[in-house]
Write an enzyme that holds these catalytic residues in place. Structure first.
Site, PDB file in Angstrom:
ATOM      1  CG  LEU A  35      -1.712  -0.913   1.459  1.00 11.91           C
ATOM      2  CD1 LEU A  35      -3.214  -1.010   2.026  1.00 11.91           C
ATOM      3  CD2 LEU A  35      -2.655  -1.259   0.093  1.00 11.91           C
ATOM      4  CB  THR A  36       3.429   2.849  -2.667  1.00 14.25           C
ATOM      5  OG1 THR A  36       3.245   2.439  -3.828  1.00 14.25           O
ATOM      6  CG2 THR A  36       3.993   1.371  -2.069  1.00 14.25           C
ATOM      7  CG  ASP A  59       8.676  -4.320   0.816  1.00 19.37           C
ATOM      8  OD1 ASP A  59       8.646  -4.997   0.130  1.00 19.37           O
ATOM      9  OD2 ASP A  59       9.026  -2.550   1.955  1.00 19.37           O
ATOM     10  CG  ASP A 127       6.209  -2.324 -23.728  1.00 11.67           C
ATOM     11  OD1 ASP A 127       6.467  -0.890 -23.103  1.00 11.67           O
ATOM     12  OD2 ASP A 127       5.189  -1.406 -25.085  1.00 11.67           O
ATOM     13  CD  GLU A 128       7.836   2.432 -20.069  1.00 12.34           C
ATOM     14  OE1 GLU A 128       8.803   3.072 -19.755  1.00 12.34           O
ATOM     15  OE2 GLU A 128       6.462   2.434 -19.519  1.00 12.34           O
ATOM     16  CE1 TYR A 153       8.125   1.110 -13.871  1.00 11.24           C
ATOM     17  CE2 TYR A 153       7.779   1.287 -16.078  1.00 11.24           C
ATOM     18  CZ  TYR A 153       6.930   0.561 -15.347  1.00 11.24           C
ATOM     19  OH  TYR A 153       6.617  -0.398 -15.924  1.00 11.24           O
ATOM     20  CE  LYS A 157       8.457  -3.655 -14.322  1.00  9.01           C
ATOM     21  NZ  LYS A 157       7.771  -5.085 -13.163  1.00  9.01           N
ATOM     22  CB  VAL A 209       0.988  17.293 -25.036  1.00 11.03           C
ATOM     23  CG1 VAL A 209       1.466  15.956 -26.080  1.00 11.03           C
ATOM     24  CG2 VAL A 209      -1.073  16.531 -25.417  1.00 11.03           C
TER      25      VAL A 209
HETATM   26  N1  LIG Z   1       0.291   0.960 -15.972  1.00 12.85           N
HETATM   27  C1  LIG Z   1       1.063   0.166 -17.152  1.00 12.85           C
HETATM   28  O1  LIG Z   1       0.327   0.406 -18.346  1.00 12.85           O
HETATM   29  C2  LIG Z   1       1.537  -1.401 -18.074  1.00 12.85           C
HETATM   30  C3  LIG Z   1       2.595  -1.998 -18.159  1.00 12.85           C
HETATM   31  C4  LIG Z   1       3.173  -2.774 -18.770  1.00 12.85           C
HETATM   32  C5  LIG Z   1       3.831  -3.131 -17.026  1.00 12.85           C
HETATM   33  N2  LIG Z   1       2.653  -2.887 -15.939  1.00 12.85           N
HETATM   34  C6  LIG Z   1       3.593  -3.481 -14.731  1.00 12.85           C
HETATM   35  O2  LIG Z   1       2.639  -3.656 -14.285  1.00 12.85           O
HETATM   36  C7  LIG Z   1       3.129  -4.235 -12.901  1.00 12.85           C
HETATM   37  C8  LIG Z   1       1.210  -3.764 -12.677  1.00 12.85           C
HETATM   38  O3  LIG Z   1       1.147  -1.636 -12.661  1.00 12.85           O
HETATM   39  P1  LIG Z   1       0.160  -0.696 -12.844  1.00 12.85           P
HETATM   40  O4  LIG Z   1       0.313   0.224 -13.394  1.00 12.85           O
HETATM   41  O5  LIG Z   1      -1.240  -1.761 -11.924  1.00 12.85           O
HETATM   42  O6  LIG Z   1       1.045   0.020 -11.486  1.00 12.85           O
HETATM   43  P2  LIG Z   1       0.501   0.489 -10.376  1.00 12.85           P
HETATM   44  O7  LIG Z   1       0.992   1.884  -9.479  1.00 12.85           O
HETATM   45  O8  LIG Z   1      -0.749   1.233 -10.214  1.00 12.85           O
HETATM   46  O9  LIG Z   1       0.162  -0.442  -8.903  1.00 12.85           O
HETATM   47  C9  LIG Z   1       1.404  -1.466  -7.722  1.00 12.85           C
HETATM   48  C10 LIG Z   1       1.356  -1.470  -7.107  1.00 12.85           C
HETATM   49  O10 LIG Z   1       2.306  -2.402  -5.941  1.00 12.85           O
HETATM   50  C11 LIG Z   1       2.242  -2.314  -4.980  1.00 12.85           C
HETATM   51  N3  LIG Z   1       3.621  -1.738  -4.384  1.00 12.85           N
HETATM   52  C12 LIG Z   1       4.388  -1.242  -4.555  1.00 12.85           C
HETATM   53  N4  LIG Z   1       5.804  -1.057  -3.807  1.00 12.85           N
HETATM   54  C13 LIG Z   1       5.566  -2.616  -3.352  1.00 12.85           C
HETATM   55  C14 LIG Z   1       6.467  -3.799  -2.679  1.00 12.85           C
HETATM   56  N5  LIG Z   1       7.343  -2.797  -2.212  1.00 12.85           N
HETATM   57  N6  LIG Z   1       5.871  -4.563  -2.097  1.00 12.85           N
HETATM   58  C15 LIG Z   1       4.381  -4.675  -2.137  1.00 12.85           C
HETATM   59  N7  LIG Z   1       3.893  -4.473  -3.056  1.00 12.85           N
HETATM   60  C16 LIG Z   1       4.232  -2.750  -3.701  1.00 12.85           C
HETATM   61  C17 LIG Z   1       1.539  -0.543  -4.153  1.00 12.85           C
HETATM   62  O11 LIG Z   1       0.890  -1.014  -2.973  1.00 12.85           O
HETATM   63  C18 LIG Z   1       0.699  -0.379  -5.930  1.00 12.85           C
HETATM   64  O12 LIG Z   1      -0.780  -1.736  -5.171  1.00 12.85           O
HETATM   65  C19 LIG Z   1       3.708  -3.515 -12.462  1.00 12.85           C
HETATM   66  O13 LIG Z   1       5.089  -4.380 -12.278  1.00 12.85           O
HETATM   67  C20 LIG Z   1       4.239  -2.774 -14.244  1.00 12.85           C
HETATM   68  O14 LIG Z   1       5.518  -2.656 -13.933  1.00 12.85           O
HETATM   69  C21 LIG Z   1       2.245  -1.723 -16.075  1.00 12.85           C
END
Ligand SMILES: NC(=O)c1ccc[n+]([C@@H]2O[C@H](COP(=O)([O-])OP(=O)(O)OC[C@H]3O[C@@H](n4cnc5c(N)ncnc54)[C@H](O)[C@@H]3O)[C@@H](O)[C@H]2O)c1
Length: 351
Positions: A35-36, A59, A127-128, A153, A157, A209
């Site tokens: 819950l960050t 965590d 994909d980044e 970032y 990843k 933008v």
């Molecule tokens: N959003 C996109 O467009 C996208 C695209 C491709 C991949 N991803 C990947 O998908 C995953 C989820 O993305 P999202 O957009 O839902 O992210 P988000 O930021 O909405 O959610 C991240 C969640 O992780 C939790 N968190 C953070 N640090 C933590 C820790 N140390 N321990 C436990 N929980 C922790 C946060 O509380 C939050 O609930 C990520 O790994 C991201 O890299 C996202």
């Protein structure tokens, strides 16, 4: 399946949990989330009393706690969404937490999976990590494209993904890594492009933008992403990487204009701002490997405008979700907006 979902209180994780609980009446799901600022249990209000669902605050960096939860709940599979995810924060706000969670945190999960001989671990990545493609070239990212991240970032990843590769090669940990493109849909934290723009427009503000607005992303509906992850949990081959995308390349200006049109607003609401440093020009996914495994997305390129309209309607129809989030995270959001503005002014005066 007794599934541990790390980071399930965020955007994609919460959509995934809702999808899995709806589809499988005999699977148990434990949502393990720190819950960050980005974690929001309101995203799962409608399923919080489901007997197959449990929330544990924790965590992923805390290996001892992870191990305890795995044992207590008889976990068989793990999927990881937990991450620091906002690219701008990794540029303007320092990136230590990105490395801790996105790289070290993944390693801790790998240790927990190994220590407890779990059946499968799916690490959700992006994909980044592949870096950038040129505009107007036919090339797309395949699973064999070299890992060349340009932003902190993405580098953090990639660190987690490479740990997965090494743990499979060294210890035979049954891990699958995914590289998905940009997601859109309900419950996204409003610092990300689509909800950020919708809320600015609702407040009567202009939408910023970056640069010329021609940076291209490959947009996928979050429920199609959830479907792909469900398939990989069941059929993904350990040690393999899978790209996920629906061949829906759009530049930021196109997205912005589409949002304005769907909200009946004019293009005078666009404001061009200094480009993001290291801003990747184009991402595009070749998803033929997961398609061959049996994945068929519902929101194809042709249905993107419909998906975007449904997304906008969802945010407009869920104002209390937005208001509650805004109230709870106001200080965090304001601090970041101020940091971002200061950083952009500094870049402006340097050019
Ligand atoms: N959003 C996109 O467009 C996208 C695209 C491709 C991949 N991803 C990947 O998908 C995953 C989820 O993305 P999202 O957009 O839902 O992210 P988000 O930021 O909405 O959610 C991240 C969640 O992780 C939790 N968190 C953070 N640090 C933590 C820790 N140390 N321990 C436990 N929980 C922790 C946060 O509380 C939050 O609930 C990520 O790994 C991201 O890299 C996202």
């Amino acid at each position: 399946m007794n599934l541990l979902v790390c980071g399930g209180a965020g955007f994609i994780g919460s959509n995934f949990i809702r999808y899995m609980l709806g589809k499988y009446s005999d699977y148990k799901i434990v949502n393990y989330d720190k819950l960050t600022y980005a974690g929001n249990l309101e995203n799962l209000k409608d399923v919080e009393n489901n007997p197959n669902y449990t929330f544990v605050q924790g965590d992923i960096v805390d290996l001892e706690h992870l191990g305890k939860v795995i044992k207590e709940h008889g976990i068989t599979h793990v999927i990881n969404f937990a991450a620091e995810t906002h690219v701008d924060r990794s540029i303007h706000g320092g990136c230590k937490d990105f490395v801790l969670t996105n790289t070290l945190g993944v390693q801790m999960i790998l240790d927990a999976v190994r220590n407890n001989s779990l059946q499968k671990f799916v690490n959700v990545s992006t994909d980044e990590v592949y870096g950038s493609l040129e505009l107007d070239e036919p090339e797309r990212f395949t699973e064999n494209t070299p890992i060349e991240p340009n932003m902190p970032y993405a580098a953090a990843k990639a660190g987690g993904d490479l740990m997965c590769r090494a743990y499979f090669a060294t210890h035979k940990v049954p891990v699958v890594v995914t590289h998905c493109s940009n997601n859109y849909g309900p419950y996204q934290f409003p610092e990300k492009l689509i909800p950020f723009f919708i809320f600015k427009l609702l407040k009567g503000e202009k939408v910023p933008v970056y640069g010329d607005g021609l940076n291209v992303r490959d947009w996928i509906h979050v429920v199609d992403h959830a479907r792909a992850l469900d398939l990989l949990l069941h059929k993904g081959i350990p040690g393999e990487v899978y790209n996920i995308g629906v061949d829906n390349e759009r530049n930021n200006l196109e997205i912005t204009k589409m949002i304005l049109r769907l909200m009946n607003l004019g293009e005078d609401r666009i404001e061009y701002i200094t480009d993001r440093p290291g801003h990747d020009r184009r991402y595009a996914i070749d998803a033929s490997k997961i398609t061959a495994l049996g994945w068929t997305p519902e929101y194809t390129k042709e249905k993107f405008e419909q998906g975007l309209k449904e997304t906008i309607d969802w945010y407009l129809g869920n104002q209390p979700w937005v208001e509650n989030l805004w109230q709870k995270k106001k200080d965090e959001m304001n601090k970041f907006q101020n940091d971002l503005q200061r950083s952009q002014e500094k870049m402006q005066s340097a050019t």
